[in-house]
Design an enzyme around this catalytic site. Structure first.
Site, PDB file in Angstrom:
ATOM      1  N   ASN A  11      15.004 -37.076   5.929  1.00  9.68           N
ATOM      2  CA  ASN A  11      15.999 -36.286   6.666  1.00  9.68           C
ATOM      3  C   ASN A  11      15.256 -35.352   7.613  1.00  9.68           C
ATOM      4  O   ASN A  11      14.647 -34.381   7.189  1.00  9.68           O
ATOM      5  CB  ASN A  11      16.839 -35.478   5.660  1.00  9.68           C
ATOM      6  CG  ASN A  11      17.815 -34.542   6.348  1.00  9.68           C
ATOM      7  OD1 ASN A  11      18.054 -34.657   7.554  1.00  9.68           O
ATOM      8  ND2 ASN A  11      18.386 -33.622   5.586  1.00  9.68           N
ATOM      9  N   LYS A  13      16.471 -33.362   9.732  1.00  8.25           N
ATOM     10  CA  LYS A  13      17.239 -32.138  10.031  1.00  8.25           C
ATOM     11  C   LYS A  13      17.249 -31.925  11.550  1.00  8.25           C
ATOM     12  O   LYS A  13      17.267 -32.897  12.294  1.00  8.25           O
ATOM     13  CB  LYS A  13      16.663 -30.952   9.245  1.00  8.25           C
ATOM     14  CG  LYS A  13      16.532 -31.310   7.746  1.00  8.25           C
ATOM     15  CD  LYS A  13      16.257 -30.149   6.856  1.00  8.25           C
ATOM     16  CE  LYS A  13      16.181 -30.639   5.404  1.00  8.25           C
ATOM     17  NZ  LYS A  13      16.027 -29.574   4.440  1.00  8.25           N
ATOM     18  N   HIS A 103      24.999 -32.131   2.621  1.00 15.35           N
ATOM     19  CA  HIS A 103      23.689 -31.498   2.414  1.00 15.35           C
ATOM     20  C   HIS A 103      23.901 -30.004   2.171  1.00 15.35           C
ATOM     21  O   HIS A 103      24.828 -29.408   2.725  1.00 15.35           O
ATOM     22  CB  HIS A 103      22.808 -31.726   3.646  1.00 15.35           C
ATOM     23  CG  HIS A 103      21.392 -31.332   3.415  1.00 15.35           C
ATOM     24  ND1 HIS A 103      20.969 -30.028   3.509  1.00 15.35           N
ATOM     25  CD2 HIS A 103      20.311 -32.057   3.044  1.00 15.35           C
ATOM     26  CE1 HIS A 103      19.679 -29.970   3.221  1.00 15.35           C
ATOM     27  NE2 HIS A 103      19.252 -31.178   2.930  1.00 15.35           N
ATOM     28  N   GLU A 105      22.606 -27.557   3.389  1.00 17.69           N
ATOM     29  CA  GLU A 105      22.657 -26.768   4.636  1.00 17.69           C
ATOM     30  C   GLU A 105      24.033 -26.894   5.305  1.00 17.69           C
ATOM     31  O   GLU A 105      24.489 -25.966   5.967  1.00 17.69           O
ATOM     32  CB  GLU A 105      21.512 -27.212   5.557  1.00 17.69           C
ATOM     33  CG  GLU A 105      20.169 -26.755   4.990  1.00 17.69           C
ATOM     34  CD  GLU A 105      19.004 -27.699   5.231  1.00 17.69           C
ATOM     35  OE1 GLU A 105      19.093 -28.577   6.105  1.00 17.69           O
ATOM     36  OE2 GLU A 105      17.983 -27.543   4.514  1.00 17.69           O
ATOM     37  N   GLU A 175      19.509 -32.257  -4.983  1.00 20.35           N
ATOM     38  CA  GLU A 175      18.547 -31.382  -4.323  1.00 20.35           C
ATOM     39  C   GLU A 175      18.760 -29.946  -4.780  1.00 20.35           C
ATOM     40  O   GLU A 175      19.680 -29.270  -4.295  1.00 20.35           O
ATOM     41  CB  GLU A 175      18.744 -31.429  -2.804  1.00 20.35           C
ATOM     42  CG  GLU A 175      18.568 -32.790  -2.192  1.00 20.35           C
ATOM     43  CD  GLU A 175      18.240 -32.673  -0.713  1.00 20.35           C
ATOM     44  OE1 GLU A 175      17.221 -33.230  -0.312  1.00 20.35           O
ATOM     45  OE2 GLU A 175      18.970 -31.989   0.020  1.00 20.35           O
ATOM     46  N   GLY A 181      12.462 -26.989   1.124  1.00 16.03           N
ATOM     47  CA  GLY A 181      11.656 -26.341   2.154  1.00 16.03           C
ATOM     48  C   GLY A 181      10.867 -25.152   1.660  1.00 16.03           C
ATOM     49  O   GLY A 181      10.334 -24.374   2.467  1.00 16.03           O
ATOM     50  N   SER A 221      11.038 -30.464  -1.471  1.00 21.91           N
ATOM     51  CA  SER A 221       9.575 -30.349  -1.412  1.00 21.91           C
ATOM     52  C   SER A 221       8.849 -31.579  -1.956  1.00 21.91           C
ATOM     53  O   SER A 221       7.783 -31.456  -2.568  1.00 21.91           O
ATOM     54  CB  SER A 221       9.112 -29.071  -2.111  1.00 21.91           C
ATOM     55  OG  SER A 221       9.648 -27.927  -1.450  1.00 21.91           O
TER      56      SER A 221
HETATM   57  O1  LIG Z   1      17.161 -33.364   2.912  1.00 20.58           O
HETATM   58  C1  LIG Z   1      16.047 -33.028   2.505  1.00 20.58           C
HETATM   59  C2  LIG Z   1      15.865 -31.870   1.684  1.00 20.58           C
HETATM   60  O2  LIG Z   1      16.626 -30.794   2.083  1.00 20.58           O
HETATM   61  C3  LIG Z   1      14.470 -31.553   1.267  1.00 20.58           C
HETATM   62  O3  LIG Z   1      13.752 -30.857   2.253  1.00 20.58           O
HETATM   63  P1  LIG Z   1      12.199 -30.549   2.005  1.00 20.58           P
HETATM   64  O4  LIG Z   1      11.567 -31.861   1.615  1.00 20.58           O
HETATM   65  O5  LIG Z   1      11.698 -30.034   3.314  1.00 20.58           O
HETATM   66  O6  LIG Z   1      12.130 -29.564   0.889  1.00 20.58           O
END
Ligand SMILES: O=C[C@H](O)COP(=O)(O)O
Length: 259
Positions: A11, A13, A103, A105, A175, A181, A221
């Site tokens: 993803n 983003k 998600h 977010e 998640e 993140g 992460s």
């Molecule tokens: O969609 C992916 C997740 O929000 C994980 O993000 P991350 O791997 O940067 O922690």
């Protein structure tokens, strides 16, 4: 033993313009090609911003790549006066296979509810795409030890209007918000605890056969250095990767967790 095919979804983003997208997908294809990646053994999906999807489609088709691609959201509406929204039909015209819905977010910044997320997932399914339904608890919930009941309530809400046949075609991404993140990765045991509980709940809501078909991903992460331990867990069928999916070599290594 399970016959669920592992799924590694990146993803992006709100990162990378369409030119950068082409570079990244080319780099990923080369890295996976050089490593002799078997896409039938581990599926690899990129989830770029909407503005990149046409370029990714053109590249994938021209180079006959086995990498698949998804979208980060979809409108519940088919067409009309919905400024800023993107319909399922627009996505399928671009060869989109997956749609991430709900998600954390989107939940946090756009107020998306479990009911809305369920509707979006059904819209994606009806258009022939596979929804990836996201769930996960915040730090306060985790500290209170209530992660399982919290996530299962999200599952109940999202799947409220699903038939077993529809549910069997979905993917869930667990998640934990505190791990997104932050570099703070859940332990493989943490991931397994919730992913297993999700599968049990899907069996209760539908039936065991349906639950056995649903791929449950972990996200938060994930990196090449921790993916193998997480993937070793019985109920974890893949990863939804954020930051680490923005680097071709690193994401290729994640996809090749079992190499
Ligand atoms: O969609 C992916 C997740 O929000 C994980 O993000 P991350 O791997 O940067 O922690």
């Amino acid at each position: 033993m399970t016959n669920r095919k592992p799924l590694m979804a990146g993803n992006w983003k709100m990162n990378l313009d369409h030119l950068e997208a082409v570079q990244l997908v080319q780099g990923l294809a080369v890295a996976l090609g050089d490593a002799g990646h078997d896409y039938d053994a581990v599926e690899v999906v990129v989830v770029p911003p909407f503005t990149d999807i046409r370029s990714v489609q053109t590249l994938v088709e021209a180079d006959k790549l086995s990498i698949r691609y998804g979208a980060q959201d979809v409108s519940v509406h088919a067409s009309g006066a919905y400024t800023g929204e993107i319909s399922a039909a627009m996505l399928t015209r671009l060869g989109v296979s997956y749609v991430v819905v709900g998600h954390s977010e989107r939940r946090e910044y756009h107020g998306e509810t479990d009911a809305l997320i369920g509707t979006k997932a059904k819209v994606a399914l009806a258009a022939g795409m596979t929804p990836i339904l996201c769930c996960g608890e915040g730090l306060d919930v985790r500290k209170a030890g209530e992660q399982v009941s919290y996530v299962l309530a999200q599952i109940d809400g999202m799947y409220a209007d699903f038939s077993a046949e529809e549910a069997a075609q979905t993917v869930v991404a667990y998640e934990p918000v505190w791990a997104i993140g932050t570099g703070e990765v859940a332990t493989p045991e943490d991931a397994q605890e919730v992913c297993a509980a999700i599968r049990v709940r899907l069996a209760e809501l539908f039936d065991a056969e349906t639950a056995a078909k649903v791929r449950v991903l972990y996200g938060g992460s994930v990196k090449s250095s921790n993916v193998a331990d997480i993937m070793a867990k019985e109920d974890v069928d893949g990863a939804l990767v954020g930051g680490a999916s923005l680097q071709a070599e690193e994401f290729a290594k994640i996809a090749r967790f079992n190499a």
